[in-house]
Design a protein around this motif. Structure first.
Motif, mmCIF file in Angstrom:
data_model
loop_
_atom_site.group_PDB
_atom_site.id
_atom_site.type_symbol
_atom_site.label_atom_id
_atom_site.label_comp_id
_atom_site.label_asym_id
_atom_site.label_seq_id
_atom_site.Cartn_x
_atom_site.Cartn_y
_atom_site.Cartn_z
ATOM 1 N N SER A 67 0.799 -1.226 0.000
ATOM 2 C CA SER A 67 0.000 0.000 0.000
ATOM 3 C C SER A 67 0.830 1.273 0.000
ATOM 4 N N LYS A 68 2.131 1.153 0.277
ATOM 5 C CA LYS A 68 2.981 2.352 0.360
ATOM 6 C C LYS A 68 4.050 2.379 -0.728
ATOM 7 N N LEU A 69 3.831 1.673 -1.808
ATOM 8 C CA LEU A 69 4.812 1.656 -2.880
ATOM 9 C C LEU A 69 4.955 3.024 -3.525
ATOM 10 N N THR A 70 6.175 3.376 -3.858
ATOM 11 C CA THR A 70 6.444 4.612 -4.584
ATOM 12 C C THR A 70 6.267 4.358 -6.085
ATOM 13 N N PRO A 92 -10.330 -6.809 6.516
ATOM 14 C CA PRO A 92 -10.812 -5.457 6.220
ATOM 15 C C PRO A 92 -10.233 -4.366 7.132
ATOM 16 N N MET A 93 -10.051 -4.659 8.410
ATOM 17 C CA MET A 93 -9.519 -3.639 9.318
ATOM 18 C C MET A 93 -8.102 -3.219 8.926
ATOM 19 N N ASP A 134 -4.295 0.634 6.677
ATOM 20 C CA ASP A 134 -3.065 0.691 5.882
ATOM 21 C C ASP A 134 -3.288 1.086 4.423
ATOM 22 N N GLY A 135 -4.506 0.906 3.937
ATOM 23 C CA GLY A 135 -4.789 1.248 2.554
ATOM 24 C C GLY A 135 -4.644 0.071 1.609
ATOM 25 N N CYS A 153 0.524 -10.339 3.252
ATOM 26 C CA CYS A 153 -0.343 -9.863 4.336
ATOM 27 C C CYS A 153 0.177 -8.486 4.729
ATOM 28 N N THR A 154 0.090 -8.087 5.988
ATOM 29 C CA THR A 154 0.561 -6.759 6.365
ATOM 30 C C THR A 154 2.076 -6.708 6.490
#
Length: 306
Positions: free
Chosen positions: A82-85, A106-107, A112-113, A198-199
């Motif tokens: 979710s935080k890829l540039t 879902p949470m 985190d997006g 996963c996260t």
């Protein structure tokens, strides 16, 4: 003997080897074993360096009991994307992925997006339960109360929580179904390169990676080393998270999070012990627990081992 039958026999042998064959590394003296594991990891673990994700790896490169090697460029494991540039997305695009499987609940997506992926590639949501771990973690930090945080996570409670989570990878019917669906897709000869995550890319992702490697007849020690390598790839990032929580005043003792941030052999052992209790062994988990037939295991071998 037909090619299909040969592959079926190979799958049976591979599964048996993955369960019972002794690893040469396992019988080495402690110092030699440590050195051998280091050399093996250095040779086989291939990280995909990104700015917005720290635990992205190619699952290929490992040697098998049958004399083969797991092919590279077909299966990738990762933490959240979710935080890829923009540069990261270009790097990911070069992997030629045809499927991304997201094990987050879902949470986790809410906080985190969604994944940031190359154009034309959408993630497949396949949530696997974390037994409420993410919510517990968010809640513990949100209290800002060191006494409550100690009550929630201290005294071995965080470690016990993690062991319970790993057991549900084996006991949870929905979890098994999600893992099995992903293995079947990976085994499909018509399916291109797959990435699952996963996260943190260490527990749900780590377990499936361990299962895949052992089903391909990679020695148990090497599969465990791949699992434990998340500590190396995530160590600096996780330490920064703890330092930030302490600096912000949200946690007086952020080291309470370490058992939740790390992977540990005893977490993995909790799952494998559950396999023994429920299915009598790893092969039983593959065939009864995940419902993978011999043809699927043979297809997995044919596709991923050279």
């Amino acid at each position: 003997m037909s090619r299909v039958r040969i592959r079926l026999v190979t799958a049976v042998l591979a599964a048996a080897l993955a369960v019972g064959a002794p690893s040469a590394v396992a019988y080495a003296a402690p110092a030699a074993r440590q050195q051998a594991r280091h050399l093996q990891s250095a040779e086989t673990i291939r990280q995909i360096p990104l700015q917005g994700a720290v635990n992205v790896r190619d699952l290929g490169g490992y040697r098998t009991y049958t004399g083969g090697r797991v092919r590279q460029g077909l299966v990738y494991r990762s933490d959240a994307l979710s935080k890829l540039t923009a540069a990261d997305i270009t790097t990911v695009a070069a992997l030629g992925l045809t499927k991304v499987v997201d094990f987050r609940i879902p949470m986790e997506l809410q906080y985190d997006g969604a994944d940031r992926l190359p154009a034309g590639l959408a993630p497949t949501s396949r949530p696997i339960s974390d037994l409420g771990l993410y919510g517990t973690l968010v809640g513990a930090i949100a209290t800002g109360d060191p006494v409550k945080q100690e009550q929630m996570l201290g005294g071995g409670r965080a470690e016990a929580y993690m062991r319970d989570i790993y057991r549900t990878f084996v006991t949870g019917p929905e979890n098994r179904a999600q893992f099995a669906a992903t293995v079947r897709e990976i085994a499909d000869a018509g399916q291109g390169p797959v990435l699952y995550h996963c996260t943190s890319g260490k527990d749900r992702t780590g377990w499936l990676s361990y299962v895949l490697l052992r089903s391909l007849a990679v020695p148990e020690g090497a599969a465990a080393e791949d699992y434990l390598a998340s500590n190396t790839f995530r160590g600096a990032y996780d330490a920064q998270v703890r330092a930030g929580l302490k600096q912000s005043g949200r946690m007086q003792n952020p080291d309470l999070l370490i058992p939740l941030q790390e992977v540990r052999q005893d977490y993995l052992d909790a799952a494998t012990a559950q396999i023994g209790a429920d299915y009598g062994g790893f092969y039983g988990y593959l065939t009864e627990g995940l419902g993978l037939d011999l043809r699927t295991l043979a297809k997995l071998q044919a596709k991923l081992v050279r």
